[in-house]
Design a protein around this motif. Structure first.
Motif, PDB file in Angstrom:
ATOM      1  N   ASP A   1       0.803  -1.222   0.000  1.00 44.63           N
ATOM      2  CA  ASP A   1       0.000   0.000   0.000  1.00 44.63           C
ATOM      3  C   ASP A   1       0.836   1.271   0.000  1.00 44.63           C
ATOM      4  N   GLY A   2       2.150   1.168   0.299  1.00 42.88           N
ATOM      5  CA  GLY A   2       2.985   2.357   0.261  1.00 42.88           C
ATOM      6  C   GLY A   2       3.062   2.988  -1.109  1.00 42.88           C
ATOM      7  N   LEU A   3       2.767   2.209  -2.164  1.00 48.41           N
ATOM      8  CA  LEU A   3       2.827   2.744  -3.519  1.00 48.41           C
ATOM      9  C   LEU A   3       1.576   3.544  -3.869  1.00 48.41           C
ATOM     10  N   VAL A   4       0.437   3.160  -3.334  1.00 48.92           N
ATOM     11  CA  VAL A   4      -0.827   3.765  -3.775  1.00 48.92           C
ATOM     12  C   VAL A   4      -1.469   4.641  -2.715  1.00 48.92           C
ATOM     13  N   GLU A   5      -0.978   4.590  -1.486  1.00 52.75           N
ATOM     14  CA  GLU A   5      -1.636   5.307  -0.393  1.00 52.75           C
ATOM     15  C   GLU A   5      -0.858   6.566  -0.046  1.00 52.75           C
ATOM     16  N   VAL A   6      -1.567   7.694  -0.003  1.00 51.37           N
ATOM     17  CA  VAL A   6      -1.012   8.972   0.405  1.00 51.37           C
ATOM     18  C   VAL A   6      -1.892   9.528   1.507  1.00 51.37           C
ATOM     19  N   ARG A   7      -1.252   9.993   2.581  1.00 49.49           N
ATOM     20  CA  ARG A   7      -2.021  10.499   3.717  1.00 49.49           C
ATOM     21  C   ARG A   7      -2.893  11.668   3.286  1.00 49.49           C
ATOM     22  N   GLY A   8      -4.159  11.606   3.714  1.00 54.55           N
ATOM     23  CA  GLY A   8      -5.102  12.657   3.379  1.00 54.55           C
ATOM     24  C   GLY A   8      -5.775  12.485   2.037  1.00 54.55           C
ATOM     25  N   GLU A   9      -5.509  11.373   1.346  1.00 55.40           N
ATOM     26  CA  GLU A   9      -6.096  11.139   0.031  1.00 55.40           C
ATOM     27  C   GLU A   9      -6.747   9.774   0.010  1.00 55.40           C
ATOM     28  N   ASP A  10      -7.868   9.657  -0.682  1.00 49.20           N
ATOM     29  CA  ASP A  10      -8.576   8.391  -0.807  1.00 49.20           C
ATOM     30  C   ASP A  10      -7.690   7.385  -1.528  1.00 49.20           C
ATOM     31  N   ILE A  11      -7.578   6.174  -0.968  1.00 49.82           N
ATOM     32  CA  ILE A  11      -6.711   5.160  -1.584  1.00 49.82           C
ATOM     33  C   ILE A  11      -7.223   4.760  -2.959  1.00 49.82           C
ATOM     34  N   GLY A  12      -8.526   5.019  -3.202  1.00 49.92           N
ATOM     35  CA  GLY A  12      -9.066   4.705  -4.522  1.00 49.92           C
ATOM     36  C   GLY A  12      -8.388   5.484  -5.632  1.00 49.92           C
ATOM     37  N   VAL A  13      -7.929   6.692  -5.339  1.00 52.65           N
ATOM     38  CA  VAL A  13      -7.206   7.481  -6.337  1.00 52.65           C
ATOM     39  C   VAL A  13      -5.907   6.789  -6.712  1.00 52.65           C
ATOM     40  N   GLY A  14      -5.198   6.293  -5.708  1.00 54.93           N
ATOM     41  CA  GLY A  14      -3.947   5.590  -5.981  1.00 54.93           C
ATOM     42  C   GLY A  14      -4.170   4.292  -6.734  1.00 54.93           C
ATOM     43  N   LEU A  15      -5.237   3.553  -6.389  1.00 56.08           N
ATOM     44  CA  LEU A  15      -5.516   2.299  -7.093  1.00 56.08           C
ATOM     45  C   LEU A  15      -5.895   2.563  -8.552  1.00 56.08           C
ATOM     46  N   ALA A  16      -6.627   3.635  -8.793  1.00 54.60           N
ATOM     47  CA  ALA A  16      -6.970   3.972 -10.167  1.00 54.60           C
ATOM     48  C   ALA A  16      -5.723   4.340 -10.969  1.00 54.60           C
ATOM     49  N   THR A  17      -4.818   5.072 -10.334  1.00 53.45           N
ATOM     50  CA  THR A  17      -3.560   5.420 -11.008  1.00 53.45           C
ATOM     51  C   THR A  17      -2.726   4.173 -11.259  1.00 53.45           C
ATOM     52  N   LEU A  18      -2.754   3.240 -10.317  1.00 50.97           N
ATOM     53  CA  LEU A  18      -2.030   1.976 -10.497  1.00 50.97           C
ATOM     54  C   LEU A  18      -2.560   1.226 -11.707  1.00 50.97           C
ATOM     55  N   CYS A  19      -3.887   1.101 -11.823  1.00 50.10           N
ATOM     56  CA  CYS A  19      -4.470   0.395 -12.973  1.00 50.10           C
ATOM     57  C   CYS A  19      -4.104   1.076 -14.281  1.00 50.10           C
ATOM     58  N   GLU A  20      -4.183   2.399 -14.285  1.00 42.34           N
ATOM     59  CA  GLU A  20      -3.887   3.136 -15.514  1.00 42.34           C
ATOM     60  C   GLU A  20      -2.432   2.994 -15.926  1.00 42.34           C
ATOM     61  N   SER A  21      -1.512   3.143 -14.973  1.00 45.66           N
ATOM     62  CA  SER A  21      -0.087   3.054 -15.308  1.00 45.66           C
ATOM     63  C   SER A  21       0.332   1.623 -15.632  1.00 45.66           C
ATOM     64  N   ALA A  22      -0.305   0.615 -15.001  1.00 49.40           N
ATOM     65  CA  ALA A  22       0.034  -0.777 -15.291  1.00 49.40           C
ATOM     66  C   ALA A  22      -0.341  -1.156 -16.713  1.00 49.40           C
ATOM     67  N   ALA A  23      -1.400  -0.542 -17.254  1.00 52.86           N
ATOM     68  CA  ALA A  23      -1.828  -0.852 -18.614  1.00 52.86           C
ATOM     69  C   ALA A  23      -1.013  -0.133 -19.660  1.00 52.86           C
ATOM     70  N   HIS A  24      -0.134   0.768 -19.252  1.00 49.01           N
ATOM     71  CA  HIS A  24       0.660   1.523 -20.224  1.00 49.01           C
ATOM     72  C   HIS A  24       1.646   0.595 -20.924  1.00 49.01           C
TER      73      HIS A  24
END
Length: 820
Positions: A633-656
């Motif tokens: 979770d250290g890759l996708v989780e930022v304090r004060g931000e919904d973890i869903g934002v990080g997971l969405a970015t993970l999916c998008e960047s993984a498909a690149h």
């Protein structure tokens, strides 16, 4: 900034208050001096600037110059102030505000109106001079300013109608050399190098002058209304000589003895306070070493060489024992005011050497006390230079005053500093020895803190690296790439890990876990859990059962720590993933067909260590070329931000799309790491699921008959010829015969299964229903049993055995011949 010079004898304070016009005629005016750095921030603020603009030095330093000098408009010659555009006053260059903003490319001067601090709308009219500064320093602009009221009138009577600022070469005036010599006193708190560089540019661009209405040019001489520093210095020197000679002091010098002592103590304390503020700005050992060396040059000494013990430089912990003639000392820094390159070739940084017992350096390092040499004689210079092979350092040191100070921490000498002064400079004295000792004590403490931090960071890095596995980039039917990033605040030690384990049936177990918390305890817990996962994976436990057993183990280890874990088994022959989750973030599956990425919907489960919670496993069909991305979770989780934002970015960047697995990992790291705020460790494991083609797999079922051993050899021989692996036939036949013989002998009733898999290697597996794992034994020359596994161990690239639900699997691998 509260000292200056004046032309002629200094007037009394009463004269100063009654005759400002006389000062103006002589060019002696109170000056405000401001230096602005390349960012437009104040780096120097004189006492005159405080009087004129109202801000103290503490309030001004580091603040935007424009904010401290609020310009409301240029002061016109006429009385109609509101009709004259700002900056069009005397035609002497850009306006003051432009200069303060750093846009000044050449000298400029002018008249401006500034708000009076603490007043309601009042203004003060000032003259100003601005010099652009160039060079290696941070200073980019010098501004001089003076109150015009002091120059224009005496009481209510206007003495001079018009005064304007200007420039002239200092050679245009009588006593030009004296002007040039006294100009550095405008910047008394700067180092010799900085003030000399600024003064040289002032003289080149033009000396500041006052242009009166009758076109007279008068050089500006700063007047602070106090006795000159040179005069006070001369009085103190007279008092000191009288005290040393035992003569009675004249009446006018009696107060100067006490003043001399107070000044010396104050100067020493100011120097030590300044040094303390300039060193220890970080815990980086190399940077701290440079800071310590630069802090004393040129204010206290002209040359500073820093030496550290070999153990300190190597980061091997605290050095033991008293140094001796065999102790190696590394020259780690050298600062000097001599011409560039003069020292660098003779005593280069990085050199290591011992010091003989007859040198003052050895005396300092063994006694732990400063060693003072008022002047290095020819004889001493020769003795010191004798230890430098092929290099004569006598011209560099002979005739100089030397002070050697130890760098100590906890009563252990970590190193020492060699301080040298130019022959024309005053010698080091006993007060300098005390000052040097205090300096060394502070520097030693700072260096020890940096050393300890560097050592602990090295230990933590070694621990973390030893716990992270070296995963091969290719395993049966899949390619693997990994990344690990330490936390940004808490060093390299953390509880994140990833792993891969080879399983029977050409399968691969993929693991990512995260122990909650940071530090050595989390890293130790991570090591225990990782070892347990490897052991249980080798037993071929189903994913849900493995997590169940891992949770039980965590309960036995204690209830202090929790961990999340994602465990997946990839079967390249069946093209299937078998996954179970213990409170971990879900993995991302990137489909090769259309490049679409998705978070796999898995039962979340509870973290390892909670206890009493069931785990569920799911099976997911995959196709060759699909990619599985697992991370903490250290890759996708930022304090004060919904973890869903990080997971969405993970999916998008993984498909690149990416050229390689490593490039794909880097793309994900860049996409998520730039968001900022990351303070946790990051573990990333990406697997490309290549699969194994049906044509690369061959399977047979053998009856429990010794005659089947011959059949097994025959079918293996035939299959290898079909695959073009004739070079492996002899070894494969022999090893298959040994394994099948053992399986037929020990099976209880279920037929023996034989499988060949062609991949990166040739894999052979033999399954039977006996749960007893074979053991490699030491055989006697005449022993009847035990030779089969010895042959397998000798000829196979790798071999092993593991239990299965129905019995066991014994396998070996052979290296495929290189393709020509």
């Amino acid at each position: 900034m509260d000292r200056g010079t004046e032309t002629g004898a200094p007037p009394s304070r009463g004269a100063e208050e009654s005759a400002p016009a006389e000062y103006a005629a002589a060019g002696r005016i109170p000056l405000a001096v401001v230096v602005v750095d390349r960012e437009g921030l104040v780096s120097h603020w004189s006492r005159g600037a405080r009087r004129l603009f109202g801000a103290s030095k503490e309030e001004a330093l580091g603040q935007p110059a424009v904010d401290l000098l609020p310009v409301s408009g240029a002061l016109p010659d006429a009385d109609d102030e509101d009709t004259t555009p700002y900056g069009v006053d005397d035609g002497l260059g850009p306006d003051l505000e432009s200069s303060l903003d750093g846009r000044l490319a050449y000298r400029a001067a002018g008249r401006a109106r500034l708000a009076v601090p603490g007043s309601d709308g009042d203004r003060v009219d000032v003259l100003w001079w601005a010099y652009p500064l160039v060079g290696p320093g941070h200073e980019r602009l010098l501004v001089l300013a003076a109150d015009t009221d002091v120059l224009r009138q005496e009481g209510d009577e206007v003495v001079v109608e018009r005064i304007a600022p200007g420039f002239a070469l200092h050679t245009d005036f009588p006593g030009a050399d004296e002007l040039a010599r006294r100009l550095p006193e405008i910047l008394p708190s700067m180092s010799v190098g900085e003030s000399a560089r600024i003064v040289a540019q002032i003289l080149e661009l033009g000396y500041p002058v006052l242009e009166f209405s009758q076109n007279d040019l008068v050089p500006v001489t700063p007047d602070w209304g106090v006795p000159r520093r040179a005069e006070r210095k001369a009085r103190r020197e007279r008092a000191a000589r009288a005290v040393q000679a035992g003569e009675p002091l004249p009446e006018d010098l009696r107060d100067d003895v006490e003043d001399l002592e107070h000044a010396a103590v104050r100067e020493r304390l100011e120097f030590l306070n300044d040094v303390s503020g300039r060193i220890g700005t970080s815990l980086d050992l190399s940077r701290t070493i440079i800071e310590v060396s630069r802090a004393v040059v040129p204010r206290f000494t002209d040359v500073a060489g820093t030496y550290l013990r070999e153990q300190v430089v190597a980061g091997e912990g605290f050095p033991d024992g008293v140094p001796d003639t065999t102790t190696m000392w590394h020259r780690v820094a050298l600062e000097h005011t001599d011409e560039p390159g003069r020292w660098d070739d003779v005593v280069p940084v990085g050199e290591a050497m011992p010091f003989p017992a007859h040198t003052p350096f050895f005396q300092c390092m063994t006694s732990g006390q400063p060693v003072l040499v008022p002047r290095i004689s020819e004889q001493m210079g020769h003795r010191i230079a004798s230890q430098f092979e092929k290099r004569d350092i006598r011209p560099l040191i002979t005739g100089r005053s030397m002070l050697v100070v130890p760098l100590k921490a906890r009563n252990v000498v970590l190193g020492f500093m060699i301080l040298l002064r130019h022959p024309e400079r005053v010698e080091f004295n006993d007060m300098d020895r005390v000052t040097g000792a205090e300096l060394a004590a502070r520097a030693g403490l700072v260096l020890d803190n940096a050393r300890m931090y560097t050592y602990q960071e090295s230990v933590a890095e070694t621990l973390q690296d030893s716990m992270l596995p070296q995963i091969p980039p290719r395993m049966a039917g899949c390619d693997i790439a990994t990344r690990y990033l330490p936390g940004t605040l808490l060093g390299r030690v953390g509880g994140d890990w990833f792993d891969s384990v080879k399983l029977p049936g050409a399968r691969t177990a993929l693991v990512v876990g995260d122990v909650m918390g940071h530090g050595l305890n989390s890293a130790a817990m991570m090591g225990q859990l990782r070892t347990a996962v490897q052991t249980m994976a080798a037993l071929d436990l189903p994913p849900a059962q493995l997590l169940r057993n891992l949770d039980d183990l965590a309960q036995r280890l204690g209830d202090t720590y929790l961990a999340t874990c994602l465990y997946a088994v990839y079967d390249p022959i069946a093209s299937e993933l078998h996954l179970a989750n213990a409170g971990h973030i879900p993995p991302v599956l990137v489909r090769a067909v259309d490049g679409r990425s998705e978070l796999l919907d898995l039962p979340t489960g509870a973290p390892i260590g909670v206890g009493g919670v069931p785990f569920e496993a799911v099976r997911v069909r995959v196709e060759p070329g699909d990619r599985l991305v697992m991370c903490t979770d250290g890759l996708v989780e930022v304090r004060g931000e919904d973890i869903g934002v990080g997971l969405a970015t993970l999916c998008e960047s993984a498909a690149h799309p990416a050229a390689s697995m490593d490039d794909a990992c880097d793309t994900i790291i860049r996409a998520l790491n730039v968001r900022g705020g990351r303070k946790d460790d990051v573990a990333l494991l990406m697997t490309r699921l290549n699969g194994i083609e049906p044509d690369d797999v061959a399977e047979w079922r053998l009856a429990l008959d010794p005659a089947e051993v011959g059949r097994a050899r025959a079918v293996v021989r035939e299959q290898l010829h079909d695959w073009g692996l004739a070079r492996l036939v002899d070894s494969a036949e022999l090893l298959v015969g040994e394994l099948v013989t053992n399986a037929v002998r020990h099976s209880h009733g279920r037929p023996v299964e034989l499988r060949l898999v062609r991949g990166e290697t040739l894999l052979c597996e033999v399954d039977d229903d006996d749960h007893t794992l074979p053991t490699l034994l030491s055989t006697e020359p005449m022993a009847e049993f035990g030779r089969g596994l010895r042959v397998v161990s000798t000829l196979a690239r790798e071999w092993g055995a593991s239990r299965t639900g129905a019995g066991k699997t014994v396998w070996f691998e052979l290296t495929l011949p290189r393709r020509r």
